[in-house]
Design a protein around this motif. Structure first.
Motif, PDB file in Angstrom:
ATOM      1  N   ALA A   1       0.958  -1.139  -0.071  1.00  0.00           N
ATOM      2  CA  ALA A   1       0.038   0.233  -0.125  1.00  0.00           C
ATOM      3  C   ALA A   1       0.754   1.334  -0.058  1.00  0.00           C
ATOM      4  O   ALA A   1       0.595   2.206  -0.746  1.00  0.00           O
ATOM      5  N   MET A   2       2.077   1.370   0.893  1.00  0.00           N
ATOM      6  CA  MET A   2       2.780   2.447   0.794  1.00  0.00           C
ATOM      7  C   MET A   2       3.499   2.737  -0.516  1.00  0.00           C
ATOM      8  O   MET A   2       3.525   3.821  -1.080  1.00  0.00           O
ATOM      9  N   ARG A   3       4.065   1.460  -1.174  1.00  0.00           N
ATOM     10  CA  ARG A   3       4.330   1.585  -2.415  1.00  0.00           C
ATOM     11  C   ARG A   3       3.155   2.221  -3.528  1.00  0.00           C
ATOM     12  O   ARG A   3       3.722   2.981  -4.385  1.00  0.00           O
TER      13      ARG A   3
ATOM     14  N   GLU B   1       2.017   7.711  -6.793  1.00  0.00           N
ATOM     15  CA  GLU B   1       1.430   8.674  -7.436  1.00  0.00           C
ATOM     16  C   GLU B   1       2.370  10.067  -7.130  1.00  0.00           C
ATOM     17  O   GLU B   1       2.070  10.873  -8.136  1.00  0.00           O
ATOM     18  N   PHE B   2       3.287  10.118  -6.331  1.00  0.00           N
ATOM     19  CA  PHE B   2       4.175  11.240  -5.968  1.00  0.00           C
ATOM     20  C   PHE B   2       5.308  11.097  -7.082  1.00  0.00           C
ATOM     21  O   PHE B   2       5.841  12.166  -7.212  1.00  0.00           O
ATOM     22  N   THR B   3       5.871   9.968  -6.963  1.00  0.00           N
ATOM     23  CA  THR B   3       7.130   9.708  -7.631  1.00  0.00           C
ATOM     24  C   THR B   3       7.583   8.372  -7.919  1.00  0.00           C
ATOM     25  O   THR B   3       7.074   7.232  -7.562  1.00  0.00           O
ATOM     26  N   PRO B   4       8.284   8.388  -9.278  1.00  0.00           N
ATOM     27  CA  PRO B   4       8.447   6.863  -9.561  1.00  0.00           C
ATOM     28  C   PRO B   4       9.534   6.229  -8.895  1.00  0.00           C
ATOM     29  O   PRO B   4       9.339   4.779  -9.075  1.00  0.00           O
ATOM     30  N   MET B   5      10.223   6.749  -7.928  1.00  0.00           N
ATOM     31  CA  MET B   5      11.141   6.204  -7.175  1.00  0.00           C
ATOM     32  C   MET B   5      10.400   5.151  -6.182  1.00  0.00           C
ATOM     33  O   MET B   5      11.312   4.389  -5.797  1.00  0.00           O
ATOM     34  N   ALA B   6       9.194   5.265  -5.764  1.00  0.00           N
ATOM     35  CA  ALA B   6       8.805   4.320  -5.310  1.00  0.00           C
ATOM     36  C   ALA B   6       8.736   2.883  -5.448  1.00  0.00           C
ATOM     37  O   ALA B   6       8.465   2.054  -4.829  1.00  0.00           O
TER      38      ALA B   6
END
Length: 150
Positions: free
Chosen positions: A98-100, A105-110
């Motif tokens: 869920a965190m990933r 949505e904010f950064t592709p680094m997730a």
């Protein structure tokens, strides 16, 4: 009142050459009516050290939740997920997933975050990225379910 342990994984932080803003962010976000910080430490990026500290805190009986920051990336010394997995009784993959998903949505680094979550005994353990921004975004996702989980 639940006991909170905040573990910052940072060799430079443990040597006093880097401020622990991400560990402080964890305290600010979680400490309050339900949680009190009972343990806090900065350790080096060493798998055995991280595992030992997480196990020690989880087994002590006064820590219901351990939240770590740092060491979840792809770097050579990023070993927090392996250290955590080595001492868990059970994984709780839905929290990390869920965190990933949300932080994507904010950064592709997730996509390259290797955060893990699980339990040892009666203690929930959540590993977070080392950035203050990453800590805040990830905790926004899981904070609503933490009291129920512990």
């Amino acid at each position: 009142m639940f006991g909170l342990g905040v573990l910052t994984v940072s060799t430079s932080g443990s040597q006093g050459t880097r401020d622990d803003s991400s560990g402080q962010a964890i305290k600010e976000i979680i400490e309050g009516d339900d949680f009190k910080v009972v343990r806090y430490e900065i350790v080096t990026d060493d798998q055995a050290t991280i595992s030992q500290k997480m196990a020690e805190w989880a087994d002590a009986g006064d820590v219901d939740l351990i939240v770590s920051t740092g060491g979840t990336g792809l770097g050579r010394y990023d070993v927090t997920p392996e250290a955590c997995l080595a001492i868990l009784d059970k994984e709780v993959p839905g929290m990390a997933e869920a965190m990933r998903a949300k932080t994507l949505e904010f950064t592709p680094m997730a996509m390259i975050s290797r955060s893990v979550t699980g339990i040892r005994g009666n203690t929930l353990i959540i590993t977070l990225p080392g950035s203050t921004k990453g800590v805040r975004e990830c905790l926004d996702v899981v904070v609503p379910v933490i009291p129920h989980a512990v």
